[in-house]
Design a protein around this motif. Structure first.
Motif, PDB file in Angstrom:
ATOM      1  N   ARG A 110       0.481  -5.316  -9.176  1.00 50.06           N
ATOM      2  CA  ARG A 110       1.266  -5.549 -10.371  1.00 50.06           C
ATOM      3  C   ARG A 110       1.408  -7.052 -10.609  1.00 50.06           C
ATOM      4  O   ARG A 110       1.355  -7.847  -9.675  1.00 50.06           O
ATOM      5  CB  ARG A 110       2.645  -4.907 -10.284  1.00 50.06           C
ATOM      6  N   GLN A 111       1.581  -7.377 -11.883  1.00 50.79           N
ATOM      7  CA  GLN A 111       1.770  -8.777 -12.255  1.00 50.79           C
ATOM      8  C   GLN A 111       2.864  -8.863 -13.307  1.00 50.79           C
ATOM      9  O   GLN A 111       2.725  -8.326 -14.406  1.00 50.79           O
ATOM     10  CB  GLN A 111       0.475  -9.389 -12.791  1.00 50.79           C
ATOM     11  N   ALA A 112       3.934  -9.533 -12.934  1.00 53.26           N
ATOM     12  CA  ALA A 112       5.039  -9.783 -13.846  1.00 53.26           C
ATOM     13  C   ALA A 112       4.806 -11.132 -14.531  1.00 53.26           C
ATOM     14  O   ALA A 112       4.087 -11.987 -13.999  1.00 53.26           O
ATOM     15  CB  ALA A 112       6.356  -9.784 -13.088  1.00 53.26           C
ATOM     16  N   PRO A 113       5.414 -11.345 -15.686  1.00 50.17           N
ATOM     17  CA  PRO A 113       5.221 -12.623 -16.395  1.00 50.17           C
ATOM     18  C   PRO A 113       5.582 -13.807 -15.520  1.00 50.17           C
ATOM     19  O   PRO A 113       6.639 -13.831 -14.884  1.00 50.17           O
ATOM     20  CB  PRO A 113       6.180 -12.500 -17.586  1.00 50.17           C
ATOM     21  N   GLY A 114       4.687 -14.782 -15.462  1.00 46.29           N
ATOM     22  CA  GLY A 114       4.939 -15.984 -14.696  1.00 46.29           C
ATOM     23  C   GLY A 114       4.776 -15.840 -13.200  1.00 46.29           C
ATOM     24  O   GLY A 114       5.052 -16.789 -12.462  1.00 46.29           O
ATOM     25  N   LYS A 115       4.329 -14.675 -12.750  1.00 46.49           N
ATOM     26  CA  LYS A 115       4.172 -14.452 -11.311  1.00 46.49           C
ATOM     27  C   LYS A 115       2.735 -14.101 -10.981  1.00 46.49           C
ATOM     28  O   LYS A 115       1.964 -13.689 -11.838  1.00 46.49           O
ATOM     29  CB  LYS A 115       5.111 -13.340 -10.839  1.00 46.49           C
ATOM     30  N   GLN A 116       2.398 -14.269  -9.726  1.00 49.54           N
ATOM     31  CA  GLN A 116       1.056 -13.906  -9.277  1.00 49.54           C
ATOM     32  C   GLN A 116       0.927 -12.394  -9.150  1.00 49.54           C
ATOM     33  O   GLN A 116       1.910 -11.687  -8.912  1.00 49.54           O
ATOM     34  CB  GLN A 116       0.776 -14.558  -7.917  1.00 49.54           C
ATOM     35  N   ARG A 117      -0.286 -11.929  -9.309  1.00 50.46           N
ATOM     36  CA  ARG A 117      -0.551 -10.509  -9.104  1.00 50.46           C
ATOM     37  C   ARG A 117      -0.386 -10.192  -7.624  1.00 50.46           C
ATOM     38  O   ARG A 117      -0.850 -10.934  -6.756  1.00 50.46           O
ATOM     39  CB  ARG A 117      -1.974 -10.188  -9.557  1.00 50.46           C
ATOM     40  N   GLU A 118       0.309  -9.084  -7.340  1.00 51.66           N
ATOM     41  CA  GLU A 118       0.566  -8.712  -5.954  1.00 51.66           C
ATOM     42  C   GLU A 118       0.165  -7.261  -5.701  1.00 51.66           C
ATOM     43  O   GLU A 118       0.290  -6.405  -6.571  1.00 51.66           O
ATOM     44  CB  GLU A 118       2.057  -8.896  -5.625  1.00 51.66           C
ATOM     45  N   LEU A 119      -0.282  -7.026  -4.481  1.00 47.01           N
ATOM     46  CA  LEU A 119      -0.630  -5.678  -4.050  1.00 47.01           C
ATOM     47  C   LEU A 119       0.640  -4.988  -3.582  1.00 47.01           C
ATOM     48  O   LEU A 119       1.298  -5.481  -2.675  1.00 47.01           O
ATOM     49  CB  LEU A 119      -1.655  -5.747  -2.926  1.00 47.01           C
ATOM     50  N   VAL A 120       0.973  -3.851  -4.190  1.00 52.45           N
ATOM     51  CA  VAL A 120       2.228  -3.189  -3.832  1.00 52.45           C
ATOM     52  C   VAL A 120       2.017  -1.884  -3.069  1.00 52.45           C
ATOM     53  O   VAL A 120       2.935  -1.413  -2.392  1.00 52.45           O
ATOM     54  CB  VAL A 120       3.107  -2.922  -5.071  1.00 52.45           C
ATOM     55  N   ALA A 121       0.849  -1.292  -3.168  1.00 54.33           N
ATOM     56  CA  ALA A 121       0.596  -0.031  -2.472  1.00 54.33           C
ATOM     57  C   ALA A 121      -0.893   0.108  -2.219  1.00 54.33           C
ATOM     58  O   ALA A 121      -1.711  -0.288  -3.036  1.00 54.33           O
ATOM     59  CB  ALA A 121       1.096   1.160  -3.291  1.00 54.33           C
ATOM     60  N   ARG A 122      -1.200   0.703  -1.069  1.00 55.56           N
ATOM     61  CA  ARG A 122      -2.589   0.810  -0.645  1.00 55.56           C
ATOM     62  C   ARG A 122      -2.783   2.141   0.046  1.00 55.56           C
ATOM     63  O   ARG A 122      -1.900   2.608   0.779  1.00 55.56           O
ATOM     64  CB  ARG A 122      -2.893  -0.336   0.301  1.00 55.56           C
ATOM     65  N   ILE A 123      -3.954   2.752  -0.165  1.00 55.77           N
ATOM     66  CA  ILE A 123      -4.263   4.012   0.505  1.00 55.77           C
ATOM     67  C   ILE A 123      -5.707   3.965   0.986  1.00 55.77           C
ATOM     68  O   ILE A 123      -6.611   3.569   0.242  1.00 55.77           O
ATOM     69  CB  ILE A 123      -3.998   5.221  -0.432  1.00 55.77           C
ATOM     70  N   THR A 124      -5.910   4.354   2.228  1.00 53.80           N
ATOM     71  CA  THR A 124      -7.262   4.359   2.775  1.00 53.80           C
ATOM     72  C   THR A 124      -8.010   5.613   2.339  1.00 53.80           C
ATOM     73  O   THR A 124      -7.429   6.537   1.758  1.00 53.80           O
ATOM     74  CB  THR A 124      -7.232   4.311   4.303  1.00 53.80           C
ATOM     75  N   SER A 125      -9.297   5.636   2.631  1.00 49.47           N
ATOM     76  CA  SER A 125     -10.093   6.819   2.285  1.00 49.47           C
ATOM     77  C   SER A 125      -9.564   8.049   3.003  1.00 49.47           C
ATOM     78  O   SER A 125      -9.701   9.171   2.511  1.00 49.47           O
ATOM     79  CB  SER A 125     -11.561   6.586   2.623  1.00 49.47           C
ATOM     80  N   GLY A 126      -8.928   7.842   4.148  1.00 54.82           N
ATOM     81  CA  GLY A 126      -8.388   8.965   4.913  1.00 54.82           C
ATOM     82  C   GLY A 126      -6.962   9.335   4.559  1.00 54.82           C
ATOM     83  O   GLY A 126      -6.409  10.286   5.111  1.00 54.82           O
ATOM     84  N   GLY A 127      -6.364   8.567   3.655  1.00 53.53           N
ATOM     85  CA  GLY A 127      -5.025   8.913   3.187  1.00 53.53           C
ATOM     86  C   GLY A 127      -3.885   8.139   3.832  1.00 53.53           C
ATOM     87  O   GLY A 127      -2.720   8.396   3.513  1.00 53.53           O
ATOM     88  N   THR A 128      -4.188   7.184   4.681  1.00 52.73           N
ATOM     89  CA  THR A 128      -3.129   6.352   5.253  1.00 52.73           C
ATOM     90  C   THR A 128      -2.616   5.388   4.184  1.00 52.73           C
ATOM     91  O   THR A 128      -3.401   4.774   3.470  1.00 52.73           O
ATOM     92  CB  THR A 128      -3.651   5.564   6.456  1.00 52.73           C
TER      93      THR A 128
END
Length: 118
Positions: free
Chosen positions: A38-56
């Motif tokens: 996600r990227q809010a105005p004036g902020k850097q884009r950040e990774l907030v959620a991640r899922i592996t191919s196996g579902g972790t």
């Protein structure tokens, strides 16, 4: 590259919920980690959620316990269920395939806007 198409954003009141979807066409996506940024105005884009191919799954501290990422490999689709939304969650949300260091593997889609306001 295969495009990513994010949908499901909108205006929601604080405490509300939204479910975002990301269509990532191509079966090759099933072997990759997928994530929501996600990227809010004036902020850097950040990774907030991640899922592996196996579902972790893995989450940023700011969304842990409120957001849930999931994937349907058969549909080449990734979801982000967002509950208990806060004004600070307002941003443009993008999906991508994060590499080990979190950098995106693919070209960005157009994103979907999430606005949290009463």
């Amino acid at each position: 590259q295969v495009p990513l198409v994010e949908t499901g954003g909108g205006l929601v009141q604080p405490g509300g919920s939204l479910r975002l979807s990301c269509a990532a066409s191509g079966i090759v996506r099933s072997i990759y980690d997928m994530g929501w940024y996600r990227q809010a105005p004036g902020k850097q884009r950040e990774l907030v959620a991640r899922i592996t191919s196996g579902g972790t799954t893995n989450y940023a501290d700011s969304v842990k316990g409120r957001f849930t990422i999931s994937r349907d490999n058969a549909k080449s689709t990734v979801y982000l269920q967002m509950n208990s939304l806060k004004p600070e969650d307002a941003a443009v949300y993008y999906c991508n395939s994060p590499m080990r260091n979190g950098s995106p593997r693919l070209s960005w889609g157009q994103g979907t806007q999430v606005t949290v306001s009463s």
